[in-house]
Design a protein around this motif. Structure first.
Motif, PDB file in Angstrom:
ATOM      1  N   HIS A  94     -79.465 -31.566 -57.339  1.00  0.00           N
ATOM      2  CA  HIS A  94     -79.388 -31.299 -58.845  1.00  0.00           C
ATOM      3  C   HIS A  94     -79.368 -29.800 -59.118  1.00  0.00           C
ATOM      4  O   HIS A  94     -79.312 -29.423 -58.744  1.00  0.00           O
ATOM      5  CB  HIS A  94     -80.381 -32.348 -59.726  1.00  0.00           C
ATOM      6  N   LEU A  95     -78.105 -30.038 -60.307  1.00  0.00           N
ATOM      7  CA  LEU A  95     -77.666 -28.703 -60.519  1.00  0.00           C
ATOM      8  C   LEU A  95     -78.670 -28.653 -62.006  1.00  0.00           C
ATOM      9  O   LEU A  95     -77.840 -29.531 -62.904  1.00  0.00           O
ATOM     10  CB  LEU A  95     -76.579 -28.713 -61.009  1.00  0.00           C
ATOM     11  N   THR A  96     -79.246 -27.508 -62.949  1.00  0.00           N
ATOM     12  CA  THR A  96     -79.759 -27.418 -63.778  1.00  0.00           C
ATOM     13  C   THR A  96     -79.056 -26.528 -64.515  1.00  0.00           C
ATOM     14  O   THR A  96     -78.270 -25.213 -64.666  1.00  0.00           O
ATOM     15  CB  THR A  96     -81.418 -27.197 -63.583  1.00  0.00           C
ATOM     16  N   LEU A  97     -77.750 -27.022 -66.022  1.00  0.00           N
ATOM     17  CA  LEU A  97     -76.790 -25.875 -66.790  1.00  0.00           C
ATOM     18  C   LEU A  97     -78.332 -25.775 -67.898  1.00  0.00           C
ATOM     19  O   LEU A  97     -79.467 -26.123 -68.189  1.00  0.00           O
ATOM     20  CB  LEU A  97     -76.046 -27.104 -67.392  1.00  0.00           C
ATOM     21  N   ASP A  98     -77.353 -24.395 -69.218  1.00  0.00           N
ATOM     22  CA  ASP A  98     -77.537 -24.280 -69.479  1.00  0.00           C
ATOM     23  C   ASP A  98     -77.211 -24.953 -70.697  1.00  0.00           C
ATOM     24  O   ASP A  98     -76.471 -26.428 -70.521  1.00  0.00           O
ATOM     25  CB  ASP A  98     -77.631 -22.202 -70.387  1.00  0.00           C
ATOM     26  N   GLU A  99     -76.905 -24.610 -72.461  1.00  0.00           N
ATOM     27  CA  GLU A  99     -77.195 -25.776 -73.421  1.00  0.00           C
ATOM     28  C   GLU A  99     -75.321 -25.644 -73.245  1.00  0.00           C
ATOM     29  O   GLU A  99     -75.378 -26.582 -73.909  1.00  0.00           O
ATOM     30  CB  GLU A  99     -77.344 -25.135 -75.024  1.00  0.00           C
ATOM     31  N   SER A 138     -64.832 -29.831 -67.518  1.00  0.00           N
ATOM     32  CA  SER A 138     -65.683 -29.576 -66.053  1.00  0.00           C
ATOM     33  C   SER A 138     -66.323 -28.259 -65.749  1.00  0.00           C
ATOM     34  O   SER A 138     -66.553 -27.644 -66.878  1.00  0.00           O
ATOM     35  CB  SER A 138     -64.740 -28.915 -65.278  1.00  0.00           C
ATOM     36  N   LEU A 139     -67.227 -28.789 -64.842  1.00  0.00           N
ATOM     37  CA  LEU A 139     -68.517 -27.832 -64.720  1.00  0.00           C
ATOM     38  C   LEU A 139     -68.206 -26.296 -63.671  1.00  0.00           C
ATOM     39  O   LEU A 139     -67.565 -26.527 -63.052  1.00  0.00           O
ATOM     40  CB  LEU A 139     -69.838 -28.390 -63.749  1.00  0.00           C
ATOM     41  N   LEU A 140     -67.935 -24.923 -64.525  1.00  0.00           N
ATOM     42  CA  LEU A 140     -67.590 -23.941 -64.319  1.00  0.00           C
ATOM     43  C   LEU A 140     -69.132 -23.511 -63.697  1.00  0.00           C
ATOM     44  O   LEU A 140     -70.854 -24.107 -63.894  1.00  0.00           O
ATOM     45  CB  LEU A 140     -67.238 -23.135 -64.976  1.00  0.00           C
ATOM     46  N   PRO A 141     -69.145 -22.113 -62.624  1.00  0.00           N
ATOM     47  CA  PRO A 141     -70.490 -21.922 -62.157  1.00  0.00           C
ATOM     48  C   PRO A 141     -71.549 -20.622 -63.339  1.00  0.00           C
ATOM     49  O   PRO A 141     -72.477 -21.251 -63.434  1.00  0.00           O
ATOM     50  CB  PRO A 141     -69.887 -20.922 -61.107  1.00  0.00           C
ATOM     51  N   SER A 142     -70.282 -20.298 -64.081  1.00  0.00           N
ATOM     52  CA  SER A 142     -71.608 -20.316 -65.299  1.00  0.00           C
ATOM     53  C   SER A 142     -72.234 -20.263 -65.991  1.00  0.00           C
ATOM     54  O   SER A 142     -73.205 -19.862 -66.274  1.00  0.00           O
ATOM     55  CB  SER A 142     -70.302 -19.352 -66.124  1.00  0.00           C
ATOM     56  N   GLY A 143     -72.289 -21.267 -65.984  1.00  0.00           N
ATOM     57  CA  GLY A 143     -73.144 -22.600 -66.776  1.00  0.00           C
ATOM     58  C   GLY A 143     -74.312 -22.824 -66.029  1.00  0.00           C
ATOM     59  O   GLY A 143     -75.563 -23.823 -66.755  1.00  0.00           O
ATOM     60  N   ILE A 144     -74.236 -22.929 -64.603  1.00  0.00           N
ATOM     61  CA  ILE A 144     -75.252 -23.265 -63.883  1.00  0.00           C
ATOM     62  C   ILE A 144     -76.899 -22.239 -63.850  1.00  0.00           C
ATOM     63  O   ILE A 144     -76.296 -21.590 -63.633  1.00  0.00           O
ATOM     64  CB  ILE A 144     -74.859 -23.790 -62.546  1.00  0.00           C
ATOM     65  N   VAL A 145     -78.193 -22.997 -63.273  1.00  0.00           N
ATOM     66  CA  VAL A 145     -78.980 -21.849 -63.940  1.00  0.00           C
ATOM     67  C   VAL A 145     -80.026 -22.338 -62.751  1.00  0.00           C
ATOM     68  O   VAL A 145     -81.173 -21.368 -62.766  1.00  0.00           O
ATOM     69  CB  VAL A 145     -80.132 -21.813 -65.596  1.00  0.00           C
ATOM     70  N   GLU A 146     -79.998 -23.316 -62.188  1.00  0.00           N
ATOM     71  CA  GLU A 146     -80.577 -23.960 -60.581  1.00  0.00           C
ATOM     72  C   GLU A 146     -80.096 -24.888 -60.227  1.00  0.00           C
ATOM     73  O   GLU A 146     -78.890 -25.204 -60.957  1.00  0.00           O
ATOM     74  CB  GLU A 146     -81.958 -24.300 -61.028  1.00  0.00           C
ATOM     75  N   VAL A 147     -80.293 -24.360 -58.717  1.00  0.00           N
ATOM     76  CA  VAL A 147     -80.063 -25.521 -57.918  1.00  0.00           C
ATOM     77  C   VAL A 147     -80.798 -26.268 -57.049  1.00  0.00           C
ATOM     78  O   VAL A 147     -81.573 -25.125 -56.399  1.00  0.00           O
ATOM     79  CB  VAL A 147     -78.839 -24.088 -57.050  1.00  0.00           C
ATOM     80  N   ALA A 148     -81.017 -27.447 -56.912  1.00  0.00           N
ATOM     81  CA  ALA A 148     -81.996 -27.851 -55.822  1.00  0.00           C
ATOM     82  C   ALA A 148     -81.666 -28.924 -54.518  1.00  0.00           C
ATOM     83  O   ALA A 148     -80.177 -29.722 -55.221  1.00  0.00           O
ATOM     84  CB  ALA A 148     -82.919 -28.807 -56.737  1.00  0.00           C
ATOM     85  N   GLY A 149     -81.882 -28.718 -53.839  1.00  0.00           N
ATOM     86  CA  GLY A 149     -81.108 -29.495 -52.799  1.00  0.00           C
ATOM     87  C   GLY A 149     -80.170 -28.855 -51.467  1.00  0.00           C
ATOM     88  O   GLY A 149     -80.351 -27.481 -51.794  1.00  0.00           O
ATOM     89  N   GLY A 150     -79.923 -29.019 -50.422  1.00  0.00           N
ATOM     90  CA  GLY A 150     -79.167 -28.588 -49.211  1.00  0.00           C
ATOM     91  C   GLY A 150     -78.643 -29.713 -49.548  1.00  0.00           C
ATOM     92  O   GLY A 150     -77.743 -29.587 -48.000  1.00  0.00           O
TER      93      GLY A 150
END
Length: 376
Positions: free
Chosen positions: A287-292, A303-315
């Motif tokens: 899962h990917l956790t995003l900012d507001e 679309s989802l850009l890298p700038s809005g991602i705050v956490e990455v979980a999983g392999g």
């Protein structure tokens, strides 16, 4: 698509069309040479569709049929290594003939060779899809064939009808046209029973419809598919929301001459089927956790850009389906990632223009494109 629609009208519907042509249409059974006049007619029809803004992908048989004559392989049934050798010799001849046909109408061609793994392993599927999309964007006509030179029995499609269905899925085509030696599906094989009834429209594939499928056309002598493989292809295409048409192909202008055909309706649209597949993932790979700000952007169809991602979980790897979470941990969407978990960890919080400098490559500006995402 109404029951009374004419073939050219149906082909003009939708943005993308996948056309499959069999060996019997491409290669003359008597001479073993390409049927250049017929290929030129098809190329002219494709050019006309492209002029109307339609994208066309061509799946062409014929490499083995051309190569076996060239190499002097005269036995009716070839061993796998002989098929691979024939494909290696015949594929450049096939592409040369198509290149000449499309050059005559001002179009460029590009060869795309696939194995079954290329359309069934998600990462390779995404790579193949990106290649086809890019070729179409550059104005090329992708010419798809199975990579028979390398494919073993374990990883082969077995026939180009199924390959065409997988290609239609990959290209996100709304329509798959199977040009055949017969003008559609009959209640029985019309070559054995002249009283067999032609079926103009099939609303749903079931056991009764599948029982109507006959065998390959033995008279042609160069193909491997029959009506059963076309029904199997229609089932594959239909699961992705793609309608299948089966029509007689041995006419001078196979995409513009009106004639009888069978339409097999899909049970969904192309986009809806793909979104349903994403949403129906039983166990997302991470899962990917995003900012507001990113959450608001997704709600407006971005679309989802890298700038809005705050956490990455999983392999997870590129092509896996992941869950997309709000800052409070609520699932807002699911989508197919274009980068691996490790890569996203490196680029999260950064702008898209930084991706190549950080990773040494780029698979695009988006971590998840809006077409590969569904809001939950």
């Amino acid at each position: 698509m109404s029951d009374s629609a004419k073939l050219p009208q149906v082909l003009r519907q939708g943005a993308r069309l996948t056309v499959k042509v069999g060996s019997a249409l491409v290669v003359d059974a008597q001479t073993g040479r390409t049927r250049d006049d017929w290929m030129a007619g098809l190329a002219a029809d494709v050019a006309a569709l492209r002029a109307q803004g339609k994208a066309v992908v061509l799946v062409s048989s014929g490499a083995v049929a051309l190569g076996r004559r060239y190499l002097g392989l005269t036995r009716a049934k070839l061993k796998l290594d002989e098929k691979q050798a024939a494909a290696a010799a015949g594929q450049p001849k096939l592409m040369s003939a198509w290149e000449a046909a499309f050059a005559g109408v001002g179009l460029k061609t590009a060869q795309v060779l696939l194995t079954r793994e290329d359309t069934e392993k998600r990462r390779r599927w995404l790579n193949a899809r990106a290649t086809v999309d890019t070729l179409l964007g550059l104005g090329c006509v992708p010419i798809v064939n199975e990579n028979d030179t390398l494919a073993t029995e374990e990883i082969r499609y077995g026939d180009n009808d199924r390959l065409a269905a997988r290609t239609a899925q990959l290209a996100r085509a709304e329509t798959l046209l199977l040009l055949s030696d017969i003008d559609g599906l009959y209640t029985e094989d019309p070559r054995r029973n002249p009283a067999a009834r032609h079926m103009a429209v099939v609303e749903k594939l079931d056991a009764q419809i599948e029982a109507m499928a006959g065998g390959a056309n033995a008279e042609a002598g160069v193909g491997t598919g029959g009506m059963a493989t076309k029904i199997a292809a229609a089932r594959i295409a239909g699961s992705a929301g793609c309608a299948t048409l089966i029509a007689f192909g041995d006419v001078a202008r196979p995409l513009s001459e009106d004639r009888r055909f069978t339409l097999i309706r899909p049970q969904s649209t192309t986009a809806a089927a793909y979104k349903a597949w994403i949403a129906g993932t039983v166990a997302p790979a991470g899962h990917l956790t995003l900012d507001e700000g990113a959450v608001r952007a997704l709600k407006t169809g971005k679309s989802l850009l890298p700038s809005g991602i705050v956490e990455v979980a999983g392999g997870f790897e590129k092509g896996d389906s992941v869950s997309i979470l709000t800052p409070t941990g609520a699932e807002i969407a699911r989508g197919v990632v274009t980068y691996s978990a490790d890569a996203i960890r490196l680029i999260r919080g950064r702008t898209s223009k930084d991706i190549e400098a950080i990773l040494g490559y780029t698979s695009g500006d988006e971590v998840i494109h809006r077409d590969d995402m569904v809001l939950m």
